[in-house]
Design an enzyme around this catalytic site. Structure first.
Site, PDB file in Angstrom:
ATOM      1  N   CYS A   1       0.789  -1.045  -0.105  1.00 42.70           N
ATOM      2  CA  CYS A   1      -0.178   0.059  -0.162  1.00 42.70           C
ATOM      3  C   CYS A   1       0.996   1.271   0.015  1.00 42.70           C
ATOM      4  O   CYS A   1       1.741   1.653   0.779  1.00 42.70           O
ATOM      5  CB  CYS A   1      -0.997  -0.029   1.028  1.00 42.70           C
ATOM      6  SG  CYS A   1      -1.094   1.266   2.332  1.00 42.70           S
TER       7      CYS A   1
ATOM      8  N   CYS B   1       1.009   3.419   3.028  1.00 44.38           N
ATOM      9  CA  CYS B   1       2.006   2.767   4.053  1.00 44.38           C
ATOM     10  C   CYS B   1       3.353   2.840   3.788  1.00 44.38           C
ATOM     11  O   CYS B   1       4.150   3.326   4.764  1.00 44.38           O
ATOM     12  CB  CYS B   1       1.800   1.176   4.275  1.00 44.38           C
ATOM     13  SG  CYS B   1      -0.254   0.735   4.490  1.00 44.38           S
TER      14      CYS B   1
END
Ligand code: FAD
Length: 516
Positions: free
Chosen positions: A42, A45
């Site tokens: 992600c 992230c």
């Protein structure tokens, strides 16, 4: 998805969670825990991970009270655990207070800030909101009253009480309290500017300001360049007889000779010694490289590059330079694919009788002496040698590859450095960021910054000499102009750091004490 490596490594001061350890890390722990559940694919992230790592470095001293952890929910074996913790989006940050019961899902933190300072202050707020589950290692964070301070030494057996005077909205006092929590013989309390009695009795006029208060009622102000957290914490951590808990404690300012049966050489901690540099050369070439009876391929190229940067930049004594240059030309002329160590040794020992060429044949540590034989010494001298070489290269007019010193260090460490784990760590740092280095000046700063990264990781480790704690270097008393504070946060002045490194590692400042 290859989530094998995740976004964090064991060297990030972050607990890496897996189904095997998560319950024992989180539940019934004496410290609070902040957990990031993320997915390594992600983008958000990935973008957040430097902040999480920065936070971990920033609050590494707080570990006994609160620690950071991370779990990669993209990794197949972690998926079920993430479902069980009700994780639906990434990253999700959860707070588990100390002594959380098995089965607790933690407190979901929403609107997570994206900067270290706000995150850190949020952690202080979380700790304070959990009075029923106060981590036993966490000192009180609430403001102290005049009465408490007057009676402090009745019930506390420490030499120093540090008082941070500040306004109610300031976090400095609580942050310094947590920064010192692993240190013995000192306690820290915040005192609010509204504590009129004490403020006027001690004639405090600056907020924040820091004072040391003694059992006999005396007090002194702690003088720092800038009234800020990093300056207070550093000044308090290095007070005489204050030491990190759990470390064998010698007398802090005198060397304990009883444990060391070697000659102790007095030295100046803010200088570089030629004896350490020559000892580094001796040890690397006669001991470390000697472990390889035959050197071939990549290792041979690494050795050639190492010797060539030494011959080019090492500001050594003429006899030593003659030897390094002899070895360099011998290796440059050597065109075979492999070489035996014995033929290298013959050149090192000057079997060819080159006039006035010698490499001293012993280790003699001066600035790299440790308080015990197993501390410091060789690895200290390796850092010193390569910092020095990056600076010498930056001063030179050589038109060769601007990255030659860093490449020589990287390949030497990778192929020969005896501490294999160190070599792995260093290689991964090089892989991560050496590509950003473009010239000789940025090489100097790159190595300085990476060394500080290693210092931060090793602070408090077993290999840390208690007499030489791992600090962010150069500290404020060595280079006041290297430090600044913006919005309360510590910042390096890179230009000043560069000037400092240039002068610290200047050829004409190297001390020649204890050479034969
Ligand atoms: P050192 O860190 O060795 O520093 C030596 C001297 O350099 C200091 O005394 C100071 O004067 C100066 N200095 C400190 N910081 C800086 C800086 N940022 N820039 C310039 N000068 C500075 N040990 C491990 O346990 N795990 C590891 O993974 C590990 N990796 C290593 C990787 C490399 C490449 C090297 C050379 C060493 C590594 N070590 C590792 C050893 C560790 O870094 C120390 O060298 C060792 O613990 C000795 O510490 P010291 O107190 O002498 O200070």
């Amino acid at each position: 998805v290859t989530a094998k490596a995740g976004l964090y490594t064991p060297t990030d001061q972050i607990v890496l969670l897996s189904p095997d350890n998560i319950d024992s890390v989180i539940f019934n722990s004496s410290r609070s825990l902040l957990v990031e559940f993320y997915a390594s694919w992600c983008g958000h992230c990935i973008a957040f991970s430097p902040t999480w790592k920065g936070l971990a470095r920033d609050i590494k001293e707080w570990k006994p009270a609160v620690d950071l952890a991370a779990m990669d929910c993209a990794e197949r074996r972690n998926r079920e655990t993430c479902y069980n913790y009700n994780i639906q989006g990434y990253p999700t940050i959860k707070f588990f207070q100390a002594f959380s019961k098995r089965g607790s899902k933690g407190l979901h933190i929403r609107d997570v800030p994206h900067d270290v300072k706000t995150l850190r202050q949020g952690i202080v707020n979380l700790l304070e909101s959990n009075v029923e589950a106060w981590p036993p290692a966490c000192p009180p964070l609430e403001p102290a009253s005049e009465v408490e301070i007057d009676n402090f030494f009745d019930s506390n057996n420490v030499e120093y009480l540090a008082l941070i005077f500040e306004t109610a909205d300031s976090y400095v006092g609580r942050e310094v309290t947590l920064d010192l929590l692993q240190y013995e013989n000192i306690a820290v309390r915040r005192v609010l500017s509204s504590e009129q009695g004490l403020v006027s009795r001690m004639r405090v006029t600056d907020f924040p300001s820091c004072y040391l208060y003694y059992a006999n009622g005396n007090y002194t102000r702690v003088t720092v360049n800038i009234e800020a957290r990093s300056f207070y914490s550093y000044a308090l951590q290095k007070l005489p007889r204050v030491a990190r808990a759990g470390k064998p404690q010698g007398a802090n300012d005198s060397h304990s000779k009883s444990t060391v049966d070697r000659e102790w050489r007095e030295f100046n901690r803010s200088r570089v010694y030629m004896a350490d540099l020559e000892s580094a050369l001796h040890y690397s070439l006669r001991v470390e490289v000697a472990a390889y009876p035959e050197i071939r391929g990549e290792a041979l190229s690494a050795l050639k590059l190492y010797i060539s940067v030494l011959a080019k930049y090492f500001p050594g004594r003429p006899v030593v330079m003659n030897l390094l240059q002899a070895l360099d030309s011998w290796l440059t002329d050597y065109k075979e694919f492999k070489v035996s160590y014995s033929s290298i040794k013959a050149v090192l020992d000057n079997a060819g009788e080159v006039p006035n060429a010698v490499l001293p044949n012993e280790e003699k540590w001066v600035g790299c002496q440790g308080s015990q034989p197993h501390y410091r010494g060789y690895p200290c001298s390796v850092w010193t040698l390569f910092h020095l070489l990056t600076v010498q290269a930056a001063e030179s007019t050589s038109s060769s590859d601007p990255l030659d010193v860093l490449k020589a260090m990287r390949s030497y460490v990778k192929n020969f450095f005896g501490c294999r784990e160190c070599a792995t760590h260093f290689e991964s740092m090089a892989e991560d960021s050496m590509g950003e280095v473009t010239n000789r000046t940025t090489s100097v700063l790159w190595l300085w910054a990476r060394h500080n990264q290693v210092n931060s990781r090793l602070a408090g480790a077993l290999s840390e000499d208690p007499q030489f704690p791992k600090i962010q270097w150069p500290p404020p008393d060595m280079c006041p102009q290297c430090h600044s504070v913006t919005g309360g946060e510590h910042e390096w002045k890179q230009g000043a750091v560069l000037d400092f490194l240039r002068s610290h590692f200047a050829a004409d400042r190297i001390l020649r004490d204890h050479l034969e």
